[in-house]
Structure formats: C-alpha cells, structure tokens
Design a protein around this motif. Structure first.
Motif, PDB file in Angstrom:
ATOM      1  N   ALA A  72      50.819  43.713  40.538  1.00  0.00           N
ATOM      2  CA  ALA A  72      51.922  44.187  41.381  1.00  0.00           C
ATOM      3  C   ALA A  72      51.433  45.079  42.513  1.00  0.00           C
ATOM      4  O   ALA A  72      52.120  45.233  43.528  1.00  0.00           O
ATOM      5  CB  ALA A  72      52.943  44.937  40.527  1.00  0.00           C
ATOM      6  N   GLU A  73      50.250  45.669  42.361  1.00  0.00           N
ATOM      7  CA  GLU A  73      49.691  46.575  43.358  1.00  0.00           C
ATOM      8  C   GLU A  73      48.657  45.892  44.252  1.00  0.00           C
ATOM      9  O   GLU A  73      48.213  46.469  45.245  1.00  0.00           O
ATOM     10  CB  GLU A  73      49.030  47.767  42.663  1.00  0.00           C
ATOM     11  CG  GLU A  73      49.973  48.570  41.772  1.00  0.00           C
ATOM     12  CD  GLU A  73      49.216  49.568  40.917  1.00  0.00           C
ATOM     13  OE1 GLU A  73      47.980  49.457  40.803  1.00  0.00           O
ATOM     14  OE2 GLU A  73      49.874  50.458  40.344  1.00  0.00           O
ATOM     15  N   ASP A  92      51.980  36.377  46.887  1.00  0.00           N
ATOM     16  CA  ASP A  92      51.792  35.527  48.066  1.00  0.00           C
ATOM     17  C   ASP A  92      50.714  34.471  47.808  1.00  0.00           C
ATOM     18  O   ASP A  92      50.880  33.295  48.151  1.00  0.00           O
ATOM     19  CB  ASP A  92      51.382  36.370  49.273  1.00  0.00           C
ATOM     20  CG  ASP A  92      52.492  37.276  49.783  1.00  0.00           C
ATOM     21  OD1 ASP A  92      53.676  36.933  49.594  1.00  0.00           O
ATOM     22  OD2 ASP A  92      52.155  38.322  50.365  1.00  0.00           O
ATOM     23  N   LEU A  93      49.601  34.895  47.206  1.00  0.00           N
ATOM     24  CA  LEU A  93      48.504  33.973  46.936  1.00  0.00           C
ATOM     25  C   LEU A  93      48.920  32.882  45.956  1.00  0.00           C
ATOM     26  O   LEU A  93      48.658  31.695  46.165  1.00  0.00           O
ATOM     27  CB  LEU A  93      47.292  34.737  46.385  1.00  0.00           C
ATOM     28  CG  LEU A  93      46.487  35.553  47.381  1.00  0.00           C
ATOM     29  CD1 LEU A  93      45.511  36.456  46.651  1.00  0.00           C
ATOM     30  CD2 LEU A  93      45.735  34.642  48.346  1.00  0.00           C
ATOM     31  N   HIS A 177      36.381  40.023  34.488  1.00  0.00           N
ATOM     32  CA  HIS A 177      35.848  38.880  35.226  1.00  0.00           C
ATOM     33  C   HIS A 177      36.163  38.954  36.713  1.00  0.00           C
ATOM     34  O   HIS A 177      36.041  37.958  37.431  1.00  0.00           O
ATOM     35  CB  HIS A 177      36.381  37.580  34.644  1.00  0.00           C
ATOM     36  CG  HIS A 177      35.800  37.227  33.308  1.00  0.00           C
ATOM     37  ND1 HIS A 177      34.447  37.097  33.091  1.00  0.00           N
ATOM     38  CD2 HIS A 177      36.389  36.995  32.096  1.00  0.00           C
ATOM     39  CE1 HIS A 177      34.220  36.789  31.833  1.00  0.00           C
ATOM     40  NE2 HIS A 177      35.378  36.730  31.207  1.00  0.00           N
ATOM     41  N   GLY A 178      36.574  40.142  37.175  1.00  0.00           N
ATOM     42  CA  GLY A 178      36.763  40.337  38.607  1.00  0.00           C
ATOM     43  C   GLY A 178      38.179  40.193  39.093  1.00  0.00           C
ATOM     44  O   GLY A 178      38.410  40.120  40.293  1.00  0.00           O
ATOM     45  N   GLY A 179      39.138  40.147  38.157  1.00  0.00           N
ATOM     46  CA  GLY A 179      40.533  39.992  38.547  1.00  0.00           C
ATOM     47  C   GLY A 179      41.150  41.278  39.076  1.00  0.00           C
ATOM     48  O   GLY A 179      40.546  42.347  39.015  1.00  0.00           O
ATOM     49  N   PRO A 180      42.333  41.146  39.631  1.00  0.00           N
ATOM     50  CA  PRO A 180      43.172  39.949  39.549  1.00  0.00           C
ATOM     51  C   PRO A 180      42.773  38.806  40.473  1.00  0.00           C
ATOM     52  O   PRO A 180      43.197  37.680  40.267  1.00  0.00           O
ATOM     53  CB  PRO A 180      44.569  40.470  39.907  1.00  0.00           C
ATOM     54  CG  PRO A 180      44.324  41.651  40.782  1.00  0.00           C
ATOM     55  CD  PRO A 180      43.074  42.291  40.256  1.00  0.00           C
ATOM     56  N   VAL A 181      41.928  39.088  41.477  1.00  0.00           N
ATOM     57  CA  VAL A 181      41.515  38.044  42.430  1.00  0.00           C
ATOM     58  C   VAL A 181      40.033  38.210  42.732  1.00  0.00           C
ATOM     59  O   VAL A 181      39.562  39.331  42.972  1.00  0.00           O
ATOM     60  CB  VAL A 181      42.345  38.139  43.731  1.00  0.00           C
ATOM     61  CG1 VAL A 181      41.819  37.144  44.764  1.00  0.00           C
ATOM     62  CG2 VAL A 181      43.820  37.887  43.462  1.00  0.00           C
TER      63      VAL A 181
END
Length: 233
Positions: A72-73, A92-93, A177-181
């Motif tokens: 959300a942030e 958006d992504l 693992h590097g999320g959220p993106v």
C-alpha cells in the motif's frame, strides 16, 4: 545468541553448526539443505544468506538487514531522460498487462534455481509509457535499501525477457526476495535483477552498479562471466 523460530529458540551452537554446513553444502545432500532452508524461511536476521539451500534461493542483502515496504506504501518512480516522469503504485503495476515467464535464476557464484515462475510488466512497456528521449543510452536502477544500484543499456532494457516483477512462484514477492517489486533480467546473472526496486532512471551513459564498481562484469550475460554456465538463449 538465540533465534526464535515459530516460538522455539534455536541456540548459538545450533546456529553456528548450521553455518558451518555452508562450506560443504554440496556434500551434505539436497534433502538436508532444503530442511535447513525451511527452518529459516522467514528469517529476519540474514543468517539464511550463509546457509546451503538445496537448489533454492540464497538470500543476500548488502545493508545487513532485509528492507521491507508494504504494497500500500510502495511507489516506483521513472525519471531522467523521459518526456513524462511517472510514479506508479503497486496497484498501478498489477493493473498493467502482465508478462509471464518460467525461467531459471542464476547466481554468478554458481548456484541456480530452475524454472522459477515470474509475473510482471515488461520494462520496455514502462519506458514507452514515459517516453524515452533521443539522447538516452542506458538505465540506472535504485533500490530502496539506500545502497544498491544496477544498470542496463537501453537495448538490454528493451529485451522482452526483462521485467519489473511483482509475483514469483505464484505469490506476491516477499521482502526476502526483493519484494514487493524487483527487477528480473532473465539472461543475466542475479546481481542484475535488483531487489527492492525503487527508482528507474533513464540516463545518457551506463553507470556501473554496486557490485560492478567492486569488480563484477558490467555486462553480466550468463556463461560469459564465470566461464562455466550455459550461454543465454
């Protein structure tokens, strides 16, 4: 030192014993390695980066902890030599047309995780939406860990197997693992697939990333850096 896993403390001797396995990981057997990895699957301490993991991921962070940001942030900024700077939320992504692929993740140190399922947005689509200017030659990527950066040439960035990923193995990408993106660059070693992706900056020349200024190859094609892996397809 003790680490509590699911309410059960694991003492210093046990932890140090597990760390000792790292030097002989291929000798202790995949089943035991997987068992060790499952114990520390949600480890916030960074210990997992030193453990053998039986054909699965090893977790690395250059800042000594695992950065975290709620979906959300989350915001992804695309700026630099573009016609229209863009800021995208996680929602958006996810709402953009997805690209799905099943490909290996290969570390330059030799370990590989086969057939990882990835979902994300092609980087080229995001660049097109922002409008890359004529003088642009490369992309610099920044992590919200505050330290890590990476780079690709513009031609590399436009490959169809380079995505801004938000799903891995059928689930949202977790922080470890590097999320959220994160970025996923299929034909290159893992250090190119920057975790905790925060900013995409379009620039006029390649700027060597975190590991590249420390001696790693700027062009990290699988098979061309360590001389033993298969060439990219």
């Amino acid at each position: 030192m003790s680490v509590a896993i699911e309410g059960k403390p694991i003492g210093r001797r046990v932890v140090l014993g597990m760390l000792g396995l790292g030097s002989v990981g291929v000798l202790v057997g995949g089943r035991l390695q997987d068992a060790i990895a499952s114990v520390f699957a949600n480890d916030p301490t960074g210990i997992t980066s030193l453990l053998p993991t039986g054909g699965r991921f090893r977790i690395y962070s250059v800042v000594g902890y695992l950065p975290s940001r709620k979906t959300a942030e989350y915001q992804l900024e695309i700026s630099g030599l573009v016609d229209t700077p863009v800021t995208l939320s996680y929602a958006d992504l996810v709402a953009l047309p997805p690209t799905r692929m099943t490909k290996d993740f290969q570390c330059v140190t030799g370990w590989r995780v086969q057939d990882v399922k990835w979902v994300g947005v092609r980087l080229s689509d995001l660049l097109d939406a922002a409008g890359v200017q004529d003088e642009a030659k490369a992309i610099t990527f920044h992590s919200f860990d505050g330290s890590y950066s990476e780079s690709l040439t513009l031609d590399q960035a436009r490959r169809p197997d380079v995505i801004v990923a938000y799903s891995m193995e059928g689930k949202a990408i977790p922080a470890r693992h590097g999320g959220p993106v994160r970025l996923y660059v299929a034909p290159m070693y893992g250090y190119k697939s920057i975790k905790w992706l925060d900013k995409i900056e379009v620039v006029n020349a390649v700027q060597p990333g975190y590991w590249e200024v420390r001696g790693y190859d700027v062009d990290a094609w699988i098979g061309r850096s360590n001389g033993r892996d298969d060439q990219p397809v």
